[in-house]
Structure formats: C-alpha cells, structure tokens
Scaffold this motif. Structure first.
Motif, PDB file in Angstrom:
ATOM      1  N   LEU A 114       0.358  -0.960  -0.299  1.00  0.00           N
ATOM      2  CA  LEU A 114      -0.082  -0.014  -0.406  1.00  0.00           C
ATOM      3  C   LEU A 114       0.765   1.625   0.168  1.00  0.00           C
ATOM      4  CD1 LEU A 114      -2.457  -0.725   2.761  1.00  0.00           C
ATOM      5  CD2 LEU A 114      -2.872  -0.998  -0.103  1.00  0.00           C
ATOM      6  N   ARG A 115       2.261   1.481   0.403  1.00  0.00           N
ATOM      7  CA  ARG A 115       2.958   2.559   0.524  1.00  0.00           C
ATOM      8  C   ARG A 115       3.746   2.393  -0.670  1.00  0.00           C
ATOM      9  NH1 ARG A 115       6.685   0.252   3.946  1.00  0.00           N
ATOM     10  NH2 ARG A 115       5.671   1.197   5.672  1.00  0.00           N
ATOM     11  N   ALA A 116       3.674   1.488  -1.441  1.00  0.00           N
ATOM     12  CA  ALA A 116       4.214   2.000  -2.880  1.00  0.00           C
ATOM     13  C   ALA A 116       3.224   1.874  -4.004  1.00  0.00           C
ATOM     14  CB  ALA A 116       5.142   0.289  -3.379  1.00  0.00           C
ATOM     15  N   ALA A 117       2.114   1.388  -2.920  1.00  0.00           N
ATOM     16  CA  ALA A 117       0.695   1.746  -4.107  1.00  0.00           C
ATOM     17  C   ALA A 117      -0.507   2.617  -4.543  1.00  0.00           C
ATOM     18  CB  ALA A 117       0.543   0.365  -5.033  1.00  0.00           C
ATOM     19  N   PRO A 118      -0.139   4.323  -3.499  1.00  0.00           N
ATOM     20  CA  PRO A 118      -0.951   4.318  -2.530  1.00  0.00           C
ATOM     21  C   PRO A 118      -2.554   4.783  -3.789  1.00  0.00           C
ATOM     22  CG  PRO A 118       0.892   6.221  -3.696  1.00  0.00           C
ATOM     23  CD  PRO A 118       1.113   4.525  -3.646  1.00  0.00           C
ATOM     24  N   GLY A 119      -2.059   4.870  -5.354  1.00  0.00           N
ATOM     25  CA  GLY A 119      -2.736   4.596  -5.813  1.00  0.00           C
ATOM     26  C   GLY A 119      -4.460   3.643  -5.746  1.00  0.00           C
ATOM     27  N   VAL A 120      -4.158   2.691  -5.271  1.00  0.00           N
ATOM     28  CA  VAL A 120      -4.895   1.268  -5.185  1.00  0.00           C
ATOM     29  C   VAL A 120      -5.869   1.289  -4.185  1.00  0.00           C
ATOM     30  CG1 VAL A 120      -4.677  -1.591  -4.784  1.00  0.00           C
ATOM     31  CG2 VAL A 120      -3.090   0.905  -6.660  1.00  0.00           C
ATOM     32  N   ARG A 121      -7.249   1.043  -4.212  1.00  0.00           N
ATOM     33  CA  ARG A 121      -8.002   1.301  -3.182  1.00  0.00           C
ATOM     34  C   ARG A 121      -8.093  -0.523  -2.901  1.00  0.00           C
ATOM     35  NH1 ARG A 121     -10.217   4.919  -6.427  1.00  0.00           N
ATOM     36  NH2 ARG A 121     -12.291   3.207  -7.357  1.00  0.00           N
ATOM     37  N   LEU A 122      -7.794  -0.982  -2.157  1.00  0.00           N
ATOM     38  CA  LEU A 122      -7.479  -2.557  -1.796  1.00  0.00           C
ATOM     39  C   LEU A 122      -8.221  -2.649  -1.055  1.00  0.00           C
ATOM     40  CD1 LEU A 122      -5.775  -5.374  -2.358  1.00  0.00           C
ATOM     41  CD2 LEU A 122      -4.975  -4.916  -0.097  1.00  0.00           C
ATOM     42  N   GLU A 123      -9.452  -4.118  -1.486  1.00  0.00           N
ATOM     43  CA  GLU A 123      -9.909  -5.016  -1.155  1.00  0.00           C
ATOM     44  C   GLU A 123      -9.388  -6.129  -0.830  1.00  0.00           C
ATOM     45  OE1 GLU A 123     -13.550  -4.978  -2.601  1.00  0.00           O
ATOM     46  OE2 GLU A 123     -14.466  -2.663  -3.506  1.00  0.00           O
TER      47      GLU A 123
END
Length: 300
Positions: A114-123
C-alpha cells in the motif's frame, strides 16, 4: 455512463443476497430490491428468482450477468490505465486468498504494498472456497492447488509442502503411530473436503480416508485443534512452521508427506490487458514469498 443498476445486479450475484449487496453499496435492502425490480421491468425479463430463503439467478440472468461482468472489468481496466497515466497501479483491486494463508502471510505485509501503490484501493477477501473469479469480480486470487483452469493465468509463487503433525501432549497420551496403517487408531483432524489424505514416501503412495474427530469447514480450526492436543493433522509448513520450530507441534511419520505437486499460485482471469495494479500485486507477492522458509529448497 454505466447504469448503476447494472453494478447493483452484479453485486447481488457476487454476494448471494440483496442485503449483502446493499451493505456493500451503502443503500438499504428495500432500495436494492426496488432498483433490481426496476431493472427487470426495463429489460422485460426476470433476472433473479427470489424466495424467502435464497436467490437463484435465472438463465437470462446468467447470460446478462456474464455481459455485465465483462463490461465492468473493461471499465475498471480503462480507469486504471487512465488514472495511472504512466501505467502506475491505481483503482480498486479485489484480492481473494485462503483464510489462514491470507492472515499469516499476506495481511502482515500489506503495508509495504500500500505504501508503494498509494493509488490502489485494496479489497482483501479471505475464503477457503475456490471462488469464481469472474462472478465475484476478483482481480487476483491466491490459490494453493495443483491444477489451474485454462481460463486463468497462473503465476507460481512457491511450494506448499505438507506433513503430518501433532502436539506433544496428544502423542504422550495416545502414543505415536509408527506406520500409516496405525493412523486409523488415532484421532485425525481435517476440514471438510480435505479427505482422503494423499501421502508419499519416495515412490510409495497411500490414500488415507479421514473421519475428522471434529467436523469443521475451517483449516484454521484444524490447526488450533492440533495445537491444543486434539489429534493428528496434515498441515502445510507455511501454516505450522512457527509451531514446529517452537516445539508446540512435532512431526508424525516424518518419512511420509503430502505430494509436492501442490503449489501456491497467484491467479487472474485471462484478458487482453492486465491492469497495472494486478501486475504490481503479483510482484509484491513474489517479493514477499520468495524465498520462503517453508519452501522445498529451504528444507533441503
């Protein structure tokens, strides 16, 4: 613009109930029911048969659902490409994983992704069942298997060696089996669908029918039962490695193990283009799991 009722219909099918779909979308069950009825009236077909106990998708609903899911996936991919600008990971990413594996080996490391891909909204959806990736709109699934359907792209992440094990307290009370035949006189533990046990010793192979001493649909419960001294279990080393190292579990019949053709995979549906978020998450899994302390190479 995509009709929001299409999104609702896809969510109802994925969730299996109107109330669950309503919670996900932030609307009331009554509103969800009204919108679904409005969609059916507009299309002139019944999409879902409703009873007091369950929902059943009609034949017309199945065909329409396949089209809607394909549209939603294409839109998600397009949004990810546009939002990413330079193919950066972005947008909603739905990930499915086995309950125990996800809790032990994915969730504790997600902050790195999540730190490396801040644009991702993970489910992150944890479930021991092999969910239908398309029907459930899953972008990436972690699955421990030997056979992969041709409709899915598989990325092998690592080994999943398995061994028989039990708590020292159980063996002190019930004795230690010396041969696989003696397992029939012991309390065996397995989740639903995990019988028979397939065991190998060199070129020798055995199938052991298991009547679990405690019936459960959860592999995590099987591990906890073994740790508490209830019986003998066949467990993956990624699941019980720490307990083995600490002596809370000990190997049983160490010359016999589960076949090594079982492996950990990251899967995604076949598609003309793969969203950057999917590629980034699979790369994250590779970094996380390779090399893993439970791998066959590490055991050699």
């Amino acid at each position: 613009m995509l009709d929001p009722d299409y999104v609702l219909f896809a969510q109802v099918v994925a969730a299996g109930s109107l109330s669950a779909a309503a919670r996900t979308l932030g609307i009331s069950p009554a509103m969800a029911s009204k919108r679904l009825a409005r969609l059916e009236a507009r299309l002139g077909v019944r999409l879902i048969q409703r009873t007091t106990r369950r929902l059943a998708v009609t034949d017309a609903g199945e065909r329409f659902h396949a089209d809607v899911v394909a549209i939603l996936r294409d839109i998600a991919a397009a949004e990810a490409r546009v939002a990413g600008g330079r193919d950066e990971p972005a947008g909603v990413l739905r990930v499915s994983a086995p309950t125990s594996f996800g809790r032990l080996h994915i969730a504790p490391r997600l902050h790195d992704f999540l730190r490396a891909a801040p644009g991702v909204r993970l489910e992150l959806l944890l479930d021991d069942a092999n969910v239908d990736l398309v029907a459930a709109r899953i972008d990436v699934a972690v699955r421990i298997a030997r056979d992969i359907p041709p409709s899915l792209v598989a990325h092998r992440l690592g080994d999943s060696p398995r061994l028989l094990c039990a708590a020292p307290a159980y063996l002190a009370e019930h004795g230690t089996p010396r041969t696989p035949r003696e397992l029939s006189g012991h309390r065996l533990l397995a989740a639903d669908g995990q019988s028979p046990w397939q065991l190998v010793n060199g070129r020798r192979r055995l199938a052991i029918e298991v009547q679990s001493h405690v019936r459960t649909n959860s592999s995590e419960i099987v591990r906890e039962l073994a740790l508490s001294g209830v019986g003998i279990a066949l467990r993956s080393r990624w699941d019980v490695g720490e307990a083995l190292a600490a002596g809370r579990l000990v190997p049983v019949l160490p010359d016999w193990e589960g076949p090594r053709d079982l492996a950990i995979h990251a899967l995604h549906p076949r598609a003309p283009t793969v969203p950057a978020a999917v590629t980034a998450f699979i790369a994250f899994l590779r970094r996380t799991l390779d090399p893993a302390p439970w791998s066959v190479a590490a055991m050699a």
